[in-house]
Design a protein around this motif. Structure first.
Motif, PDB file in Angstrom:
ATOM      1  N   ASN A 117       0.857  -1.188   0.000  1.00  0.00           N
ATOM      2  CA  ASN A 117       0.000   0.000   0.000  1.00  0.00           C
ATOM      3  C   ASN A 117       0.890   1.234   0.000  1.00  0.00           C
ATOM      4  O   ASN A 117       1.525   1.549   0.994  1.00  0.00           O
ATOM      5  CB  ASN A 117      -0.909   0.006   1.226  1.00  0.00           C
ATOM      6  N   TYR A 118       0.933   1.920  -1.128  1.00  0.00           N
ATOM      7  CA  TYR A 118       1.642   3.194  -1.192  1.00  0.00           C
ATOM      8  C   TYR A 118       0.670   4.294  -1.604  1.00  0.00           C
ATOM      9  O   TYR A 118       0.988   5.228  -2.308  1.00  0.00           O
ATOM     10  CB  TYR A 118       2.872   3.118  -2.115  1.00  0.00           C
ATOM     11  N   ARG A 119      -0.544   4.164  -1.083  1.00  0.00           N
ATOM     12  CA  ARG A 119      -1.628   5.125  -1.323  1.00  0.00           C
ATOM     13  C   ARG A 119      -1.259   6.460  -0.678  1.00  0.00           C
ATOM     14  O   ARG A 119      -0.532   6.519   0.327  1.00  0.00           O
ATOM     15  CB  ARG A 119      -2.890   4.565  -0.675  1.00  0.00           C
ATOM     16  N   GLU A 120      -1.812   7.554  -1.211  1.00  0.00           N
ATOM     17  CA  GLU A 120      -1.593   8.874  -0.621  1.00  0.00           C
ATOM     18  C   GLU A 120      -2.211   8.937   0.782  1.00  0.00           C
ATOM     19  O   GLU A 120      -3.154   8.217   1.099  1.00  0.00           O
ATOM     20  CB  GLU A 120      -2.232   9.966  -1.482  1.00  0.00           C
ATOM     21  N   LEU A 121      -1.676   9.832   1.594  1.00  0.00           N
ATOM     22  CA  LEU A 121      -2.142  10.026   2.977  1.00  0.00           C
ATOM     23  C   LEU A 121      -2.690  11.437   3.167  1.00  0.00           C
ATOM     24  O   LEU A 121      -2.172  12.394   2.584  1.00  0.00           O
ATOM     25  CB  LEU A 121      -0.988   9.840   3.962  1.00  0.00           C
ATOM     26  N   ALA A 122      -3.705  11.566   3.998  1.00  0.00           N
ATOM     27  CA  ALA A 122      -4.179  12.899   4.373  1.00  0.00           C
ATOM     28  C   ALA A 122      -3.110  13.593   5.207  1.00  0.00           C
ATOM     29  O   ALA A 122      -2.561  13.009   6.142  1.00  0.00           O
ATOM     30  CB  ALA A 122      -5.471  12.792   5.177  1.00  0.00           C
ATOM     31  N   PRO A 123      -2.756  14.842   4.899  1.00  0.00           N
ATOM     32  CA  PRO A 123      -1.765  15.577   5.689  1.00  0.00           C
ATOM     33  C   PRO A 123      -2.227  15.745   7.140  1.00  0.00           C
ATOM     34  O   PRO A 123      -3.425  15.632   7.448  1.00  0.00           O
ATOM     35  CB  PRO A 123      -1.687  16.934   4.981  1.00  0.00           C
ATOM     36  N   GLU A 124      -1.292  16.037   8.023  1.00  0.00           N
ATOM     37  CA  GLU A 124      -1.621  16.190   9.445  1.00  0.00           C
ATOM     38  C   GLU A 124      -2.572  17.359   9.693  1.00  0.00           C
ATOM     39  O   GLU A 124      -3.298  17.383  10.685  1.00  0.00           O
ATOM     40  CB  GLU A 124      -0.340  16.375  10.264  1.00  0.00           C
ATOM     41  N   ALA A 125      -2.576  18.335   8.802  1.00  0.00           N
ATOM     42  CA  ALA A 125      -3.459  19.497   8.981  1.00  0.00           C
ATOM     43  C   ALA A 125      -4.875  19.238   8.446  1.00  0.00           C
ATOM     44  O   ALA A 125      -5.746  20.105   8.551  1.00  0.00           O
ATOM     45  CB  ALA A 125      -2.861  20.722   8.285  1.00  0.00           C
TER      46      ALA A 125
END
Length: 584
Positions: A117-125
Motif C-alpha cells: 500500500n503506497y496510497r496517498e495520505l491525508a496531511p496532518e493538517a
C-alpha cells in the motif's frame, strides 16, 4: 454471396470500433444468442504470446521499457518499476510521481504473496469538514483543483520499497529509461492532445501551462515533440539520490514551498513521515482458482471476493456466456457489494472493517437469497448487509510476469485525469487530488458518484478509500493471471466481469477483455452500459425494469496469463496506445 459480404463488413466495422475504442464503442455484446459475425470477430482477436515474460500497460513506449528490463535479466518487479516511471513521462494524465497506488506481488521462489500500500495520505493538517462551506455543503472545486486536494504522495516511496526489497536491478538502472524519455521528448499523439483539451484545470495553472503547452498556453499538435526537462531533472535527482530526494531533499523543498504559497496542507513533516505498508492480501476461492487481491484501504479486493462468492451461489451452469441473464445476475451482485462498501470500508488504521465477514461464502449466500432471474431489486430496497462478527475507495495499471514465475499487478493514480492539474514549479510533477476520495460529507457522493460513510471520513494521517483492484489469480498454487484497470468506481465491476468470463466460462484473455461491460454501484440506481452492448441485450434489461444509461468505455484492463509454459498478454483496446510487449 451477399450474406458473406455483409458478414465481412460487419466484422470489419467491429475491428474499426475496437481501434477507436477511446472515442466510442468497442464491439457489440451478445444477447441470449450471438450473431455469427460476432463469433467470427472473437475468432480474430488473440493475445500476444511469449515464452520469456510479458509486460502490459496503457502505453506502448512504457511497456517496451519494461520488456527491455526483462530482456536485460531483470525480474517482474524491476520491469514494473521501470514501466511505472516511464508512464510518468508518456502517460502524464495517470502515470505519476505525485500520486500513489497499490501493488500485488507474487514471489515464485518463496511462493509468497505481498500487498504493498503506497496510497496517498491525508496531511496532518487535514480535518473532516475541510471541504464544506458554511452551510455544511461540499465545495467540489476545492477538493478537486486546489493544492488542498493533494494527499501526501506515495508513488516514489512505493516504487523504491518494491525495487530495493524484491527487485534485482539498481534504482539507477530502472529510472534511467524514463529520464531519457523526458529529456529527449516524446512525440505528441492524438490521445494526449485530446486529454489535454478536455482538462481545463491544466490551463488554469501557470506552471502546467508552461510544462504541457507551447508558448502562451497553445496546445501542441500531434506529431510535435514534448520535452519535459524539469521532470527529467527530477528523475535525475531521484536516480542519483534515491527516494530520500523526494521526501527529505530538494524535491520535498519545492513541494512544501508550493504548498505554502498555494494553500496546500502538505508539510515537510508529512513528507518525511510517509511510509509504505506491507499488508496481508485478501484471498478468495472460485472453483479451482485462488484470487489474491488488495486489502483495505482498497475496497476492491474485499468486494471482488464477495462478488465471486455471490456468483458461486447462483445457478451459473444454466446461464450462457454473454447473455442478458448473466448481466442481470452481475448487476444484482454489484448492487449488494457496493451497498456494503458504502457502510463498512475505510482505512483499517482508523476503523474496523469486517473483512472475514464480508468475504465469508456463507454471508454471500444470505445476500443472494432474494436475487431472482426475472426480478429487478430496486437499490432503495438494498441496505448494507448484517455482516457476521468475528474475533480476531484517472488511474492506470501495469501487469508483469517473468520467466522465473514472479508476478506484479500494480495500479497507481493521480485520481482524476492530470490529478489536480497543478504542477509543482521546477519539478515537472503533477499533484494528485486524492483527498476527494474521502467521504467529504458522509452520505453525499464524491466525484465518482460513490456514497461513503463515517468509515471513510477525512482524518489526518488516514488513507482515503480506493477502488483499485490489482489482482493475481493462482491455479493449483501457481501464477495463472495478473490483471487490473483504471476506472474509479468502475474498477471493481470491470475486473469482476473479465474474470467471470475467464474463470467461469474459460474464455480466452483477449475475448474476456473486449466483451462489452456494464456497471452498477448501488447508488444512483442506474445501469451504465457501453454503447457497444448488443441492442437486444439492452432492450432486455430495459424490459426487466432497469434504468439504463449509455456510458463511455468502462475500464482499461491490462492483463497477463500463464498457461502451459506460455505467457499470454493483452492490452485493452478501450485506450489507445495500450500494448502488451513480449520479452522474447
Amino acid at each position: 454471396m451477399l450474406f458473406v459480404k455483409k458478414k465481412i463488413q460487419y466484422t470489419a466495422s467491429l475491428l474499426v470500433s475496437c481501434c477507436l475504442g477511446f472515442y466510442g464503442p468497442l464491439v457489440s455484446s451478445a444477447s441470449d444468442k450471438e450473431p455469427d459475425s460476432l463469433v467470427s470477430y472473437y475468432d480474430l482477436v488473440h493475445p500476444i504470446i511469449s515464452r520469456s515474460g510479458m509486460v502490459v500497460s496503457q502505453n506502448d513506449i512504457a511497456s517496451e521499457v519494461g520488456a527491455q528490463i526483462l530482456r536485460e535479466g531483470g525480474n517482474a518487479i524491476d520491469a514494473a518499476v521501470a514501466t511505472a516511471f516511464a508512464l510518468a513521462v508518456t502517460l502524464p494524465r495517470a502515470g505519476n510521481l505525485g500520486g500513489g497506488g497499490m501493488m500485488m506481488i507474487h514471489l515464485a521462489q518463496e511462493n509468497k504473496n505481498i500487498a504493498l500500500n503506497y496510497r496517498e495520505l491525508a496531511p496532518e493538517a487535514a480535518y473532516e469538514t475541510m471541504f464544506l462551506d458554511k452551510q455544511g455543503e461540499p465545495i467540489s472545486e476545492k477538493s478537486l483543483h486546489t493544492l488542498a486536494a493533494a494527499g501526501v504522495p506515495g508513488t516514489v516511496a512505493g516504487m523504491h520499497h518494491a525495487l530495493t526489497k524484491y527487485g534485482t536491478m539498481t534504482w539507477s538502472q530502472v529510472i534511467a529509461p524514463a529520464e531519457k524519455l523526458a529529456r529527449e521528448g516524446i512525440v505528441i499523439n492524438d490521445d494526449i492532445v485530446r486529454n489535454i483539451n478536455v482538462s481545463p484545470a491544466l490551463k488554469d495553472d501557470a506552471e502546467s501551462c508552461r510544462v504541457y503547452f507551447k508558448k502562451d498556453c497553445v496546445t501542441y499538435k500531434p506529431g510535435e515533440r514534448l520535452k519535459q526537462t524539469d521532470l527529467a531533472n527530477s528523475l535525475s535527482a531521484l536516480r542519483k539520490g534515491g527516494a530520500e530526494v523526494f521526501y527529505h531533499g530538494e524535491i520535498a523543498e519545492k513541494i512544501v514551498k508550493a504548498m505554502k504559497k498555494g494553500g496546500g496542507l502538505i508539510t515537510a513533516e508529512d513528507l518525511a513521515n510517509y511510509h509504505v505498508e506491507e499488508l496481508t492480501p485478501i484471498y478468495g476461492q472460485f472453483r479451482d482458482y485462488q484470487i489474491v487481491t488488495m486489502p483495505p484501504p482498497s475496497s476492491g479486493g474485499i468486494h471482488l471476493v464477495q462478488m465471486f462468492n455471490m456468483l458461486d451461489a447462483l445457478p451459473l451452469k444454466t446461464i450462457e456466456v454473454g447473455s442478458a441473464l448473466l448481466l442481470h445476475y452481475q448487476i444484482e451482485i454489484f448492487k449488494r457489494a457496493y451497498a456494503d462498501r458504502s457502510k463498512y470500508l475505510g482505512d483499517t488504521d482508523f476503523v474496523h472493517v469486517p473483512v472475514k465477514g464480508l468475504t465469508d461464502p456463507a454471508y454471500a449466500k444470505q445476500l443472494v437469497k432474494n436475487i431472482k432471474a426475472d426480478v429487478v431489486t430496486p437499490s432503495s430496497a438494498i441496505k448494507a448487509g448484517k455482516v457476521p462478527s468475528y474475533e480476531s475507495p484517472d488511474t492506470t495499471h501495469i501487469s508483469v510476469m517473468d520467466k522465473q514465475g514472479n508476478v506484479v499487478s500494480n495500479t497507481y493514480t493521480l485520481n482524476h485525469s492530470f490529478g489536480s492539474g497543478i504542477t509543482i514549479p521546477g519539478t515537472g510533477i503533477l499533484m494528485n487530488n486524492t483527498m476527494d476520495d474521502f467521504s467529504i460529507k458522509p452520505g453525499s457522493p464524491n466525484s465518482y458518484g460513490l456514497i461513503g460513510g463515517e468509515a471513510n471520513a477525512i482524518h489526518a494521517g488516514k488513507h482515503p478509500l480506493s477502488s483499485m483492484t490489482p489482482t493475481i489469480v493462482l491455479k493449483q498454487g501457481k501464477p495463472f493471471l495478473a490483471t487490473g484497470t483504471p476506472g474509479g468506481s468502475k474498477i471493481i465491476s470491470s475486473v469482476f466481469q473479465q474474470l467471470t468470463y475467464i474463470l467461469a466460462y474459460d474464455v480466452n484473455l483477449a475475448e474476456a477483455t473486449i466483451r462489452p461491460r456494464v456497471h452498477h454501484q448501488w447508488m444512483p440506481d442506474v445501469v451504465y452500459v457501453e454503447k457497444s452492448l448488443n441492442p437486444d441485450t439492452r432492450d432486455k434489461l430495459l424490459s426487466m425494469g432497469y434504468k439504463v444509461e449509455q456510458s463511455k468505455s468502462l475500464g482499461s484492463l491490462q492483463s497477463v496469463m500463464y498457461q502451459e509454459d506460455v505467457f499470454f498478454g493483452y492490452a485493452d483496446p478501450r485506450r489507445p496506445h495500450a500494448k502488451a510487449v513480449a520479452a522474447d
